[in-house]
Design a protein around this motif. Structure first.
Motif, PDB file in Angstrom:
ATOM      1  N   LEU A   1      10.910 -59.554 -81.227  1.00 34.67           N
ATOM      2  CA  LEU A   1       9.945 -60.195 -82.117  1.00 34.67           C
ATOM      3  C   LEU A   1       9.175 -59.196 -82.968  1.00 34.67           C
ATOM      4  O   LEU A   1       8.684 -59.537 -84.045  1.00 34.67           O
ATOM      5  CB  LEU A   1       8.959 -61.035 -81.290  1.00 34.67           C
ATOM      6  CG  LEU A   1       9.555 -62.235 -80.560  1.00 34.67           C
ATOM      7  CD1 LEU A   1       8.542 -62.822 -79.589  1.00 34.67           C
ATOM      8  CD2 LEU A   1      10.037 -63.300 -81.545  1.00 34.67           C
ATOM      9  N   MET A   2       9.064 -57.951 -82.504  1.00 30.11           N
ATOM     10  CA  MET A   2       8.266 -56.959 -83.224  1.00 30.11           C
ATOM     11  C   MET A   2       9.077 -56.030 -84.114  1.00 30.11           C
ATOM     12  O   MET A   2       8.512 -55.325 -84.943  1.00 30.11           O
ATOM     13  CB  MET A   2       7.475 -56.116 -82.222  1.00 30.11           C
ATOM     14  CG  MET A   2       6.365 -56.878 -81.535  1.00 30.11           C
ATOM     15  SD  MET A   2       5.324 -55.778 -80.527  1.00 30.11           S
ATOM     16  CE  MET A   2       6.388 -55.505 -79.119  1.00 30.11           C
ATOM     17  N   ALA A   3      10.399 -56.008 -83.954  1.00 23.17           N
ATOM     18  CA  ALA A   3      11.218 -55.024 -84.663  1.00 23.17           C
ATOM     19  C   ALA A   3      11.497 -55.437 -86.103  1.00 23.17           C
ATOM     20  O   ALA A   3      11.368 -56.601 -86.483  1.00 23.17           O
ATOM     21  CB  ALA A   3      12.533 -54.810 -83.919  1.00 23.17           C
ATOM     22  N   GLU A   4      11.882 -54.451 -86.907  1.00 19.63           N
ATOM     23  CA  GLU A   4      12.235 -54.684 -88.310  1.00 19.63           C
ATOM     24  C   GLU A   4      13.734 -54.961 -88.432  1.00 19.63           C
ATOM     25  O   GLU A   4      14.569 -54.146 -88.035  1.00 19.63           O
ATOM     26  CB  GLU A   4      11.896 -53.458 -89.161  1.00 19.63           C
ATOM     27  CG  GLU A   4      12.261 -53.637 -90.629  1.00 19.63           C
ATOM     28  CD  GLU A   4      12.347 -52.311 -91.361  1.00 19.63           C
ATOM     29  OE1 GLU A   4      13.283 -51.534 -91.074  1.00 19.63           O
ATOM     30  OE2 GLU A   4      11.494 -52.058 -92.208  1.00 19.63           O
ATOM     31  N   PHE A   5      14.066 -56.117 -88.989  1.00 20.19           N
ATOM     32  CA  PHE A   5      15.452 -56.470 -89.266  1.00 20.19           C
ATOM     33  C   PHE A   5      15.574 -56.917 -90.713  1.00 20.19           C
ATOM     34  O   PHE A   5      14.595 -57.368 -91.323  1.00 20.19           O
ATOM     35  CB  PHE A   5      15.925 -57.609 -88.346  1.00 20.19           C
ATOM     36  CG  PHE A   5      15.923 -57.265 -86.891  1.00 20.19           C
ATOM     37  CD1 PHE A   5      16.900 -56.444 -86.348  1.00 20.19           C
ATOM     38  CD2 PHE A   5      14.933 -57.750 -86.048  1.00 20.19           C
ATOM     39  CE1 PHE A   5      16.899 -56.113 -85.009  1.00 20.19           C
ATOM     40  CE2 PHE A   5      14.913 -57.434 -84.697  1.00 20.19           C
ATOM     41  CZ  PHE A   5      15.906 -56.609 -84.181  1.00 20.19           C
ATOM     42  N   ALA A   6      16.760 -56.810 -91.238  1.00 20.30           N
ATOM     43  CA  ALA A   6      17.012 -57.324 -92.593  1.00 20.30           C
ATOM     44  C   ALA A   6      16.861 -58.845 -92.583  1.00 20.30           C
ATOM     45  O   ALA A   6      17.112 -59.492 -91.565  1.00 20.30           O
ATOM     46  CB  ALA A   6      18.418 -56.936 -93.040  1.00 20.30           C
TER      47      ALA A   6
ATOM     48  N   GLU B   1      10.200 -61.020 -94.387  1.00 19.30           N
ATOM     49  CA  GLU B   1      11.012 -61.192 -93.189  1.00 19.30           C
ATOM     50  C   GLU B   1      11.412 -59.866 -92.555  1.00 19.30           C
ATOM     51  O   GLU B   1      11.817 -59.829 -91.403  1.00 19.30           O
ATOM     52  CB  GLU B   1      12.273 -62.011 -93.512  1.00 19.30           C
ATOM     53  CG  GLU B   1      12.020 -63.343 -94.200  1.00 19.30           C
ATOM     54  CD  GLU B   1      11.186 -64.329 -93.384  1.00 19.30           C
ATOM     55  OE1 GLU B   1      10.435 -63.916 -92.485  1.00 19.30           O
ATOM     56  OE2 GLU B   1      11.276 -65.532 -93.661  1.00 19.30           O
ATOM     57  N   THR B   2      11.345 -58.767 -93.293  1.00 18.46           N
ATOM     58  CA  THR B   2      11.728 -57.480 -92.712  1.00 18.46           C
ATOM     59  C   THR B   2      10.577 -56.802 -91.993  1.00 18.46           C
ATOM     60  O   THR B   2      10.771 -55.759 -91.380  1.00 18.46           O
ATOM     61  CB  THR B   2      12.246 -56.525 -93.803  1.00 18.46           C
ATOM     62  OG1 THR B   2      11.145 -56.138 -94.651  1.00 18.46           O
ATOM     63  CG2 THR B   2      13.333 -57.177 -94.632  1.00 18.46           C
ATOM     64  N   THR B   3       9.391 -57.390 -92.055  1.00 21.94           N
ATOM     65  CA  THR B   3       8.216 -56.758 -91.460  1.00 21.94           C
ATOM     66  C   THR B   3       8.447 -56.454 -89.986  1.00 21.94           C
ATOM     67  O   THR B   3       8.906 -57.303 -89.220  1.00 21.94           O
ATOM     68  CB  THR B   3       6.993 -57.681 -91.602  1.00 21.94           C
ATOM     69  OG1 THR B   3       6.775 -57.963 -92.979  1.00 21.94           O
ATOM     70  CG2 THR B   3       5.750 -57.011 -91.019  1.00 21.94           C
ATOM     71  N   GLY B   4       8.130 -55.242 -89.591  1.00 24.57           N
ATOM     72  CA  GLY B   4       8.268 -54.858 -88.196  1.00 24.57           C
ATOM     73  C   GLY B   4       7.436 -53.644 -87.876  1.00 24.57           C
ATOM     74  O   GLY B   4       6.927 -52.954 -88.768  1.00 24.57           O
ATOM     75  N   LEU B   5       7.277 -53.374 -86.601  1.00 23.90           N
ATOM     76  CA  LEU B   5       6.478 -52.238 -86.145  1.00 23.90           C
ATOM     77  C   LEU B   5       7.328 -51.035 -85.787  1.00 23.90           C
ATOM     78  O   LEU B   5       6.802 -49.951 -85.580  1.00 23.90           O
ATOM     79  CB  LEU B   5       5.634 -52.651 -84.940  1.00 23.90           C
ATOM     80  CG  LEU B   5       4.670 -53.831 -85.178  1.00 23.90           C
ATOM     81  CD1 LEU B   5       3.891 -54.138 -83.913  1.00 23.90           C
ATOM     82  CD2 LEU B   5       3.725 -53.548 -86.332  1.00 23.90           C
ATOM     83  N   PHE B   6       8.636 -51.231 -85.677  1.00 20.27           N
ATOM     84  CA  PHE B   6       9.561 -50.133 -85.424  1.00 20.27           C
ATOM     85  C   PHE B   6      10.945 -50.602 -85.840  1.00 20.27           C
ATOM     86  O   PHE B   6      11.179 -51.785 -86.083  1.00 20.27           O
ATOM     87  CB  PHE B   6       9.542 -49.698 -83.946  1.00 20.27           C
ATOM     88  CG  PHE B   6       9.579 -50.846 -82.975  1.00 20.27           C
ATOM     89  CD1 PHE B   6      10.776 -51.408 -82.571  1.00 20.27           C
ATOM     90  CD2 PHE B   6       8.399 -51.356 -82.471  1.00 20.27           C
ATOM     91  CE1 PHE B   6      10.800 -52.467 -81.685  1.00 20.27           C
ATOM     92  CE2 PHE B   6       8.410 -52.426 -81.573  1.00 20.27           C
ATOM     93  CZ  PHE B   6       9.621 -52.972 -81.187  1.00 20.27           C
ATOM     94  N   THR B   7      11.868 -49.673 -85.939  1.00 23.96           N
ATOM     95  CA  THR B   7      13.188 -49.995 -86.475  1.00 23.96           C
ATOM     96  C   THR B   7      14.040 -50.764 -85.478  1.00 23.96           C
ATOM     97  O   THR B   7      13.801 -50.736 -84.264  1.00 23.96           O
ATOM     98  CB  THR B   7      13.927 -48.712 -86.861  1.00 23.96           C
ATOM     99  OG1 THR B   7      14.149 -47.930 -85.675  1.00 23.96           O
ATOM    100  CG2 THR B   7      13.130 -47.898 -87.865  1.00 23.96           C
ATOM    101  N   ALA B   8      15.048 -51.437 -86.016  1.00 26.65           N
ATOM    102  CA  ALA B   8      15.984 -52.182 -85.175  1.00 26.65           C
ATOM    103  C   ALA B   8      16.715 -51.256 -84.214  1.00 26.65           C
ATOM    104  O   ALA B   8      17.019 -51.634 -83.072  1.00 26.65           O
ATOM    105  CB  ALA B   8      16.984 -52.928 -86.051  1.00 26.65           C
TER     106      ALA B   8
END
Length: 527
Positions: free
Chosen positions: A135-140, A87-94
């Motif tokens: 939709l693309m960002a990394e969140f906890a 669920e934390t997968t992302g292409l850049f930070t929050a």
């Protein structure tokens, strides 16, 4: 768990016929990405992710660049952000979106997924860009991320990106995941097919798809390898065992057996990507213009005519998933083939290009005043502003052309100082410039969109229910609700516009709220 939009993006099955189409035969020729919409793939799409995967994760792409749908389309180097939960997968930070990493807070995953599924596509451009970044960002992961819903949020994000037409971004999100699964592989397979990367899709899926009710995908990959005998035998087995839908089996049979029948083929009542691809291969194509936006990528493979490429590029640019400069390149590729509609936009862009090269101020002003309503009619004002705003800012303009340039600079967020100089000396002009400069907006007397926007910026308190969400840490749910309300506001709901902007400001997204407010006033999307 999210519901994959299989009625128009179940691409795995589409593989079967495309593989046949691409293999050597009397009917075959090199073609691009098919799609799919079949039961086996839909079941695979919605199946829960296993707790552990025996397949190794795909290697991260080297120096991969993604293009975010933000003004200027800045290139951002992307890579997996360390091994983490799915669920934390992302292409850049929050932080890059201006949001906290613990965005989802205590909201149950099922509620977040439902809100993402409902996220509207028809909205203001700045809101569309924010949606894509979200939709693309990394969140906890959500605090209530129970094992039964593990991976559901990532799948929902991928599905929504595909639905919005952001195929490359969706594919990169899958590649960044810390582990693979049947559901993620199925989506990656579909995306690769849509983008015309059939060989890579089959190579990656080899040995992974056999146990996932992927009979049509197996037929496709056999045909891609040139193993026609096995593909035909597999088709017969599939028909005998009921592994194939009746319509798809009939289309596959006609194609594999190279049956000759007189007359055109009648497309299925609900055409699937597979059906669409077979129809094209058999010489009775169904235009992608009548299909969901993800199909438009198929027309950018270089195998379609110029008109089809232009139509597809305009659709994807309007969806904020294609760089405006790529559309500009197509506009200027050759001379307009006809007149009216699309060709008028081609003609005027080329005329404006020539006038800019000659630095002919009179010709530039005339072309600009003619071009603006043509692009406004198809909701491409922001793209036009991003294509030409910077170049036009260097040219002294007056009258109507000057006011159009003012709008373009605001919409593209270019040259704020010049925009301030060009602002019309009217109540609306001063109101909009206050939004652009981050200043206090003055009250307006009418019950117009400007009044709704003023209420959002003068009455920052959100409804108690929303405040309760914020106090509980359910920031993501608040944001998704705001984006839905902005879409309603764009459709003419003034109260929804006020509430959506208030929510964004309460989340600390005041600059985005101001840009959306400017677009609500300048783009006139309301019906």
């Amino acid at each position: 768990m999210s519901t994959y939009p299989s009625k128009y993006l179940g691409i795995g099955l589409a593989a079967a016929v495309l593989g046949v189409a691409l293999a050597p035969s009397a009917h075959a020729q090199e073609m691009g990405a098919p799609l799919s919409a079949i039961d086996w793939l839909e079941r695979a799409m919605s199946a829960p992710l296993p707790q552990h995967s025996t397949a190794p994760p795909p290697p991260p792409p080297d120096d991969t660049l993604i293009t975010l749908p933000a003004p200027g389309f800045e290139e951002i180097a992307s890579a997996p952000l360390g091994r983490s939960e799915l669920e934390t997968t992302g292409l850049f930070t929050a932080e890059r979106v201006g949001l906290p990493r613990a965005l989802w807070g205590p909201t149950p995953t099922s509620e977040i997924v439902a809100a993402i599924v409902s996220l509207p596509a028809d909205t203001m451009p700045a809101a569309a860009r924010l949606s894509l970044r979200l939709l693309m960002a990394e969140f906890a992961p959500p605090l209530q991320n129970i094992p039964e819903t593990r991976g559901a949020l990532l799948l929902a994000r991928v599905d929504k990106l595909v639905e919005l037409g952001a195929l490359e971004q969706a594919g990169q999100l899958i590649a960044a995941a810390p582990e693979t699964s049947a559901a993620l592989n199925a989506r990656a397979f579909d995306i690769a097919l849509l983008l015309g990367e059939e060989d890579r899709a089959c190579a990656h899926m080899s040995g992974q798809i056999a146990a996932q009710h992927s009979h049509s995908a197996q037929i496709f990959c056999m045909a891609r390898r040139g193993d026609w005998q096995s593909a035909f035998a597999s088709l017969q087995v599939g028909r005998a065992l009921g592994l194939l839908d009746e319509n798809e089996a009939a289309l596959l049979t006609r194609f594999l057996e190279e049956e000759e029948e007189e007359g055109q083929i009648t497309p299925p009542a609900q055409i699937t990507p597979l059906g669409w691809r077979i129809m094209e291969a058999l010489g009775d194509p169904v235009t992608t213009a009548s299909l969901p936006v993800a199909y438009a990528h198929a027309d950018l493979r270089g195998t379609s005519g110029w008109r089809s490429q232009l139509d597809a590029a305009e659709r994807l640019t309007r969806a904020s998933v294609l760089e405006p400069n790529r559309l500009l390149g197509l506009y200027t590729q050759r001379r307009a083939a006809a007149s009216g509609g699309l060709w008028e936009r081609v003609r005027i862009i080329q005329h404006l290009e020539r006038a800019l090269q000659q630095r002919n101020g009179t010709a530039i002003g005339t072309a600009l005043t003619e071009a603006w309503p043509l692009f406004a009619a198809v909701e491409l004002e922001v793209a036009f502003a991003q294509m030409k705003g910077e170049a036009l800012a260097k040219i002294p303009l007056s009258g109507a052309a000057s006011e159009i340039l003012w709008k373009m600079l605001l919409l593209s967020q270019e040259n704020a100082a010049l925009a301030d100089e060009l602002a019309p000396d009217t109540d609306l002009g001063r109101f909009i410039m206050a939004l652009a400069k981050g200043a206090e907006v003055l009250p307006v007397s009418s019950a117009s969109m400007a009044g709704a926007i003023h209420a959002a910026f003068s009455e920052p308190d959100v409804p108690q229910q929303v405040q309760d969400q914020l106090d509980a840490g359910a920031l993501g749910l608040t944001l998704l609700g705001a984006l839905s309300q902005i879409a309603d506001g764009a459709a003419g709901d003034l109260h929804a516009a006020t509430l959506g902007l208030q929510r964004l400001r309460a989340l600390g997204l005041d600059p985005v709220a101001r840009q959306i407010a400017i677009e609500l006033l300048l783009l006139e999307r309301r019906g």
